[in-house]
Design a protein around this motif. Sequence first.
Motif, PDB file in Angstrom:
ATOM      1  N   ALA A 176       0.781  -1.304  -0.180  1.00  0.00           N
ATOM      2  CA  ALA A 176      -0.127   0.116  -0.102  1.00  0.00           C
ATOM      3  C   ALA A 176       0.888   1.222  -0.030  1.00  0.00           C
ATOM      4  O   ALA A 176       1.788   1.380   0.591  1.00  0.00           O
ATOM      5  CB  ALA A 176      -0.939   0.050   1.178  1.00  0.00           C
ATOM      6  N   TYR A 183       0.380   5.733  -0.190  1.00  0.00           N
ATOM      7  CA  TYR A 183      -0.417   6.825   0.123  1.00  0.00           C
ATOM      8  C   TYR A 183       0.111   8.405  -0.178  1.00  0.00           C
ATOM      9  O   TYR A 183       1.419   8.424  -0.072  1.00  0.00           O
ATOM     10  CB  TYR A 183      -0.768   6.800   1.659  1.00  0.00           C
ATOM     11  CG  TYR A 183      -1.035   5.482   2.065  1.00  0.00           C
ATOM     12  CD1 TYR A 183      -0.156   4.757   2.623  1.00  0.00           C
ATOM     13  CD2 TYR A 183      -2.368   5.195   2.512  1.00  0.00           C
ATOM     14  CE1 TYR A 183      -0.419   3.574   3.067  1.00  0.00           C
ATOM     15  CE2 TYR A 183      -2.819   3.903   3.035  1.00  0.00           C
ATOM     16  CZ  TYR A 183      -1.581   2.988   3.397  1.00  0.00           C
ATOM     17  OH  TYR A 183      -1.922   1.797   3.891  1.00  0.00           O
ATOM     18  N   TYR A 232      -0.588  12.500   1.051  1.00  0.00           N
ATOM     19  CA  TYR A 232      -1.180  13.384   1.937  1.00  0.00           C
ATOM     20  C   TYR A 232      -0.597  14.488   1.515  1.00  0.00           C
ATOM     21  O   TYR A 232       0.343  14.689   1.174  1.00  0.00           O
ATOM     22  CB  TYR A 232      -0.656  13.054   3.342  1.00  0.00           C
ATOM     23  CG  TYR A 232      -0.979  11.639   4.059  1.00  0.00           C
ATOM     24  CD1 TYR A 232      -0.407  10.688   4.076  1.00  0.00           C
ATOM     25  CD2 TYR A 232      -2.463  11.724   4.469  1.00  0.00           C
ATOM     26  CE1 TYR A 232      -0.908   9.125   4.420  1.00  0.00           C
ATOM     27  CE2 TYR A 232      -2.869  10.595   5.257  1.00  0.00           C
ATOM     28  CZ  TYR A 232      -1.913   9.234   5.109  1.00  0.00           C
ATOM     29  OH  TYR A 232      -2.486   8.147   5.585  1.00  0.00           O
ATOM     30  N   LEU A 258      -5.676  13.041   3.400  1.00  0.00           N
ATOM     31  CA  LEU A 258      -5.419  12.096   2.169  1.00  0.00           C
ATOM     32  C   LEU A 258      -5.906  12.409   1.018  1.00  0.00           C
ATOM     33  O   LEU A 258      -7.086  12.741   0.783  1.00  0.00           O
ATOM     34  CB  LEU A 258      -6.154  10.683   2.846  1.00  0.00           C
ATOM     35  CG  LEU A 258      -5.759   9.493   1.921  1.00  0.00           C
ATOM     36  CD1 LEU A 258      -4.507   9.066   1.983  1.00  0.00           C
ATOM     37  CD2 LEU A 258      -6.662   8.340   2.417  1.00  0.00           C
ATOM     38  N   TYR A 279      -4.735   6.888  -2.371  1.00  0.00           N
ATOM     39  CA  TYR A 279      -4.233   5.859  -1.674  1.00  0.00           C
ATOM     40  C   TYR A 279      -4.351   4.536  -2.679  1.00  0.00           C
ATOM     41  O   TYR A 279      -5.212   4.552  -3.409  1.00  0.00           O
ATOM     42  CB  TYR A 279      -4.672   5.371  -0.378  1.00  0.00           C
ATOM     43  CG  TYR A 279      -5.960   4.956  -0.205  1.00  0.00           C
ATOM     44  CD1 TYR A 279      -6.975   5.883  -0.178  1.00  0.00           C
ATOM     45  CD2 TYR A 279      -6.300   3.665  -0.157  1.00  0.00           C
ATOM     46  CE1 TYR A 279      -8.257   5.539   0.073  1.00  0.00           C
ATOM     47  CE2 TYR A 279      -7.604   3.163   0.140  1.00  0.00           C
ATOM     48  CZ  TYR A 279      -8.647   3.876   0.020  1.00  0.00           C
ATOM     49  OH  TYR A 279      -9.854   3.621   0.222  1.00  0.00           O
ATOM     50  N   GLN A 308      -3.644   0.185  -2.747  1.00  0.00           N
ATOM     51  CA  GLN A 308      -3.449  -0.955  -1.889  1.00  0.00           C
ATOM     52  C   GLN A 308      -2.737  -1.886  -2.956  1.00  0.00           C
ATOM     53  O   GLN A 308      -2.316  -2.936  -2.189  1.00  0.00           O
ATOM     54  CB  GLN A 308      -4.932  -1.442  -1.373  1.00  0.00           C
ATOM     55  CG  GLN A 308      -5.665  -0.488  -0.493  1.00  0.00           C
ATOM     56  CD  GLN A 308      -6.955  -1.272  -0.075  1.00  0.00           C
ATOM     57  OE1 GLN A 308      -7.069  -1.665   0.779  1.00  0.00           O
ATOM     58  NE2 GLN A 308      -8.115  -0.532  -0.419  1.00  0.00           N
ATOM     59  N   LEU A 361       3.412  14.556   1.320  1.00  0.00           N
ATOM     60  CA  LEU A 361       3.942  13.534   2.192  1.00  0.00           C
ATOM     61  C   LEU A 361       3.356  12.371   1.517  1.00  0.00           C
ATOM     62  O   LEU A 361       2.228  12.056   1.305  1.00  0.00           O
ATOM     63  CB  LEU A 361       3.780  13.541   3.787  1.00  0.00           C
ATOM     64  CG  LEU A 361       4.590  14.636   4.408  1.00  0.00           C
ATOM     65  CD1 LEU A 361       3.685  14.749   5.710  1.00  0.00           C
ATOM     66  CD2 LEU A 361       5.879  14.225   4.639  1.00  0.00           C
ATOM     67  N   SER A 377       2.946   1.230   3.485  1.00  0.00           N
ATOM     68  CA  SER A 377       2.769   0.239   4.599  1.00  0.00           C
ATOM     69  C   SER A 377       2.583  -1.252   3.833  1.00  0.00           C
ATOM     70  O   SER A 377       1.977  -1.255   2.771  1.00  0.00           O
ATOM     71  CB  SER A 377       1.298   0.757   5.321  1.00  0.00           C
ATOM     72  OG  SER A 377       0.246   0.319   4.895  1.00  0.00           O
ATOM     73  N   GLN A 395       2.026   2.956   9.001  1.00  0.00           N
ATOM     74  CA  GLN A 395       2.432   3.733   7.658  1.00  0.00           C
ATOM     75  C   GLN A 395       3.666   4.279   7.947  1.00  0.00           C
ATOM     76  O   GLN A 395       3.747   4.753   9.037  1.00  0.00           O
ATOM     77  CB  GLN A 395       1.248   4.574   7.438  1.00  0.00           C
ATOM     78  CG  GLN A 395       0.000   4.078   6.786  1.00  0.00           C
ATOM     79  CD  GLN A 395      -0.974   5.011   6.321  1.00  0.00           C
ATOM     80  OE1 GLN A 395      -0.520   6.281   6.076  1.00  0.00           O
ATOM     81  NE2 GLN A 395      -2.283   4.702   6.254  1.00  0.00           N
TER      82      GLN A 395
END
Lengths: 113, 116
Positions: free
Chosen positions: A31, A33, A35, A45, A48, A50, A90, A94, A102
């Motif tokens: 995963a 992400y 931000y 967020l 993202y 997965q 950012l 994870s 994360q």
Amino acid sequence: DGGITQSPKYLFRKEGQNVTLSCEQNLNHDAMYWYRQDPGQGLRLIYYSQIVNDFQKGDIAEGYSVSREKKESFPLTVTSAQKNPTAFYLCASSPAGPRETQYFGPGTRLLVL
Amino acid sequence: AQSVAQPEDQVNVAEGNPLTVKCTYSVSGNPYLFWYVQYPNRGLQFLLKYITGDNLVKGSYGFEAEFNKSQTSFHLKKPSALVSDSALYFCAVRGGLTGGGNKLTFGTGTQLKVEL
């Protein structure tokens, strides 16, 4: 920050320009992400993913786009439709699963000329 | 919907004194709770997390946090503060019944200032 790299550290955008922020991880995490951090607002967020070739919108996806063609990479494009792009961006990754932690990259600061 | 509140924008403490940074949360199902620290112009560093089990969680750099289910709180603590602990601290939560993968919700952050 180890294992997650973001480039560039600083990025300047002109009016009407699309810019792409890079995020690479060598942690073998499924995963990833993105931000956005603004002063006094915490982290929000954007998108993202997965799994490779799949991604979902987060809370503030408008004006942004992503791709996930490789497990290690999750680039974020800030399009001209994003009217207030100045922020600290950012990237995190994870392992799969809700109990997993994360881990964050060092960030990219985007400024508008 | 899940949410996190960090009621203090800033906490000031003298070096050597104990520190507490407060966090309360709201989620569906059992909560998974995290604390991160951020130094200026840097990414977030993971400190500790609560998933299940012992309500007192120990983490990096001498920090610990206490999970209190009845008060829906997860306050960060350290017995003796250091000047180098001065940074921005974020609490984050994920609900056990929350769909959509591993989405974390972050608080707005608490600036910790440790003075000599």
